[in-house]
Design an enzyme around this catalytic site. Structure first.
Site, PDB file in Angstrom:
ATOM      1  N   SER A   1       0.798  -1.230   0.000  1.00 13.82           N
ATOM      2  CA  SER A   1       0.000   0.000   0.000  1.00 13.82           C
ATOM      3  C   SER A   1       0.827   1.275   0.000  1.00 13.82           C
ATOM      4  O   SER A   1       0.340   2.310  -0.430  1.00 13.82           O
ATOM      5  CB  SER A   1      -0.977  -0.008   1.175  1.00 13.82           C
TER       6      SER A   1
ATOM      7  N   HIS B   1      -5.342  -3.496  -2.863  1.00 14.91           N
ATOM      8  CA  HIS B   1      -5.069  -2.476  -3.880  1.00 14.91           C
ATOM      9  C   HIS B   1      -4.957  -3.043  -5.297  1.00 14.91           C
ATOM     10  O   HIS B   1      -4.804  -2.287  -6.246  1.00 14.91           O
ATOM     11  CB  HIS B   1      -3.773  -1.726  -3.552  1.00 14.91           C
TER      12      HIS B   1
ATOM     13  N   LYS C   1     -11.708   0.379  -2.011  1.00 10.27           N
ATOM     14  CA  LYS C   1     -10.680   0.973  -2.869  1.00 10.27           C
ATOM     15  C   LYS C   1     -11.190   1.013  -4.310  1.00 10.27           C
ATOM     16  O   LYS C   1     -12.093   1.778  -4.602  1.00 10.27           O
ATOM     17  CB  LYS C   1      -9.369   0.241  -2.664  1.00 10.27           C
TER      18      LYS C   1
HETATM   19  C1  LIG Z   1      -6.842  -0.591   3.109  1.00  5.57           C
HETATM   20  C2  LIG Z   1      -6.307  -1.894   3.437  1.00  5.57           C
HETATM   21  C3  LIG Z   1      -6.932  -2.716   4.372  1.00  5.57           C
HETATM   22  C4  LIG Z   1      -8.080  -2.234   5.230  1.00  5.57           C
HETATM   23  O1  LIG Z   1      -9.258  -2.170   4.519  1.00  5.57           O
HETATM   24  P1  LIG Z   1     -10.458  -1.284   5.079  1.00  5.57           P
HETATM   25  O2  LIG Z   1     -11.648  -1.785   4.358  1.00  5.57           O
HETATM   26  O3  LIG Z   1     -10.120   0.120   4.754  1.00  5.57           O
HETATM   27  O4  LIG Z   1     -10.533  -1.520   6.553  1.00  5.57           O
HETATM   28  C5  LIG Z   1      -6.436  -3.985   4.566  1.00  5.57           C
HETATM   29  N1  LIG Z   1      -5.368  -4.429   3.885  1.00  5.57           N
HETATM   30  C6  LIG Z   1      -4.713  -3.650   3.003  1.00  5.57           C
HETATM   31  C7  LIG Z   1      -3.522  -4.194   2.285  1.00  5.57           C
HETATM   32  C8  LIG Z   1      -5.162  -2.348   2.750  1.00  5.57           C
HETATM   33  O5  LIG Z   1      -4.512  -1.579   1.902  1.00  5.57           O
END
Ligand SMILES: *Cc1c(COP(=O)(O)O)cnc(C)c1O
Length: 384
Positions: A172, A200, A230
């Site tokens: 990320s 992502h 996302k």
């Molecule tokens: C954003 C993210 C999460 C968390 O997801 P949310 O739905 O925002 O709680 C978990 N793992 C990764 C790799 C992320 O980038």
């Protein structure tokens, strides 16, 4: 009873540590129009009128909230339809919805691992994976980023009954992609389970947009976590895998069992977003063009790009003060980027986290590049 002196000191310390960040946040909220290069809405689906309409219509049809947890009475047909669609899209037998990605990772790890398990994680894995491992009570080991020989060294020494290898799909803060082939081979060789969190990559990578694990079945990647907040533009998460695995998680993941189900309107809009992802590859292609254009221009300017071909494009500035100076300058120009500092990234690895979206126009990207060029012109390389 008055708060003890030690506690007062602790609170004051925390306040001091956070004060710069908080001011920053207020300033962002107070400014009116932003060119957003910080979010994760990679395909622009959070603003797609069809997705917005599906959410409004979903609330009218199914209610504004689920009213109960999934296992009581909160699990509706629309949740089922979304789980089926996610399972088909990722080529898995079943998928299970969670309210957030953070909760999915806590729940999956807590349900699958215990004190007889060793969990092997990439050093740069998301915080929710690290926290899930802690919660599970398993022994945790971290291997060097994308370094399969380091992972092999750790696996070969493991004396645990069960071994579980865990990695982000797309990292990320760096935007680089895990080597799924290598992770799969090592996991099979050492009889370990492999769990990939492709928060992502889903919607962005692969010919069908089904992420960095597209083409890898559940023999190679038995546990797949994806998030919906996302590229899919809504909110929530899912875990996908074989029926037996999903049944186990349904029964034992406490962050699934003991929480209110995802609002049905969110399930409805996510289903609409997923249909768009599957039938309209043009958004993904436009995003890829933006990535190529940005990288080409940024390289020509001599900006310190990372090694990423995903929408996450870090500019590795190294020093915290320099990172904040650049971010402030961009803010003044109405451009929002992520200013990422330790402890989110290792010391000395502060950076601007720039994210691109299919929703941007080429002239938006030109405005960003002009802003970055002016940062470069006025750059002061500060001492560490
Ligand atoms: C954003 C993210 C999460 C968390 O997801 P949310 O739905 O925002 O709680 C978990 N793992 C990764 C790799 C992320 O980038």
């Amino acid at each position: 009873m008055p708060v003890s002196k030690a506690w007062q000191e602790r609170l004051a310390n925390a306040r001091e540590q956070r004060i710069r960040e908080q001011r920053w946040r207020c300033r962002l909220v107070n400014t009116r129009r932003w060119l957003d290069f910080a979010g994760n809405d990679y395909l622009g689906l959070a603003h797609d009128p069809r997705v917005q309409a599906a959410q409004a219509e979903g609330a009218r049809r199914f209610g504004a909230g689920a009213g109960a947890s999934h296992l009581v009475s909160g699990h509706l047909d629309i949740h089922d339809a979304l789980e089926d669609a996610l399972a088909r899209w990722t080529g898995r037998e079943r998928a299970l919805l969670f309210s957030t990605g953070y909760m999915a990772n806590l729940g999956v790890l807590q349900a699958l691992a215990d004190s007889h398990t060793a969990i092997f994680q990439d050093r740069l894995n998301h915080a929710s994976l690290l926290d899930g491992a802690t919660l599970s009570g398993a022994r945790s080991r971290r291997f060097h980023h994308r370094d399969s020989s380091d992972l092999e060294r750790l696996l070969s020494r493991s004396t645990a009954t069960h071994n579980l290898v865990v990695s982000d799909g797309v990292f990320s803060m760096d935007g680089d992609v895990a080597d799924i082939t290598a992770l799969g081979q090592l996991s099979q060789q050492y009889n370990a389970w492999l769990m990939i969190d492709d928060a992502h990559g889903l919607g962005v990578l692969g010919n069908n947009g089904s992420g960095c694990v597209e083409g890898f079945n559940s023999d190679t990647v038995p546990i797949l976590v994806g998030t919906l907040g996302k590229a899919l533009g809504t909110s929530g998460a899912f875990v996908a895998g074989d029926a037996a695995l999903i049944e186990h998680i349904t029964q034992f993941a406490r962050s699934y069992v003991y929480t209110t189900a995802q609002p049905p309107s969110i399930a409805a809009s996510t289903l609409a977003a997923l249909t768009i992802v599957q039938h309209e590859p043009e958004h993904r292609l436009r995003l890829q063009q933006h990535i190529n254009y940005f990288r080409q221009q940024a390289e020509a300017l001599g900006l310190p790009l990372g090694n990423s071909h995903t929408p996450i494009q870090p500019l590795l500035l190294g020093n915290e003060l320099r990172t904040m100076t650049w971010a402030t300058r961009l803010t003044e120009l109405g451009i929002q980027v992520g200013a990422i500092r330790p402890p989110t990234v290792p010391k000395g690895a502060a950076r601007l986290r720039i994210t691109l979206s299919a929703r941007h126009t080429p002239s938006d990207i030109d405005r960003l590049l002009e802003g970055l060029e002016s940062c470069l012109r006025e750059d002061v390389v500060c001492p560490a």
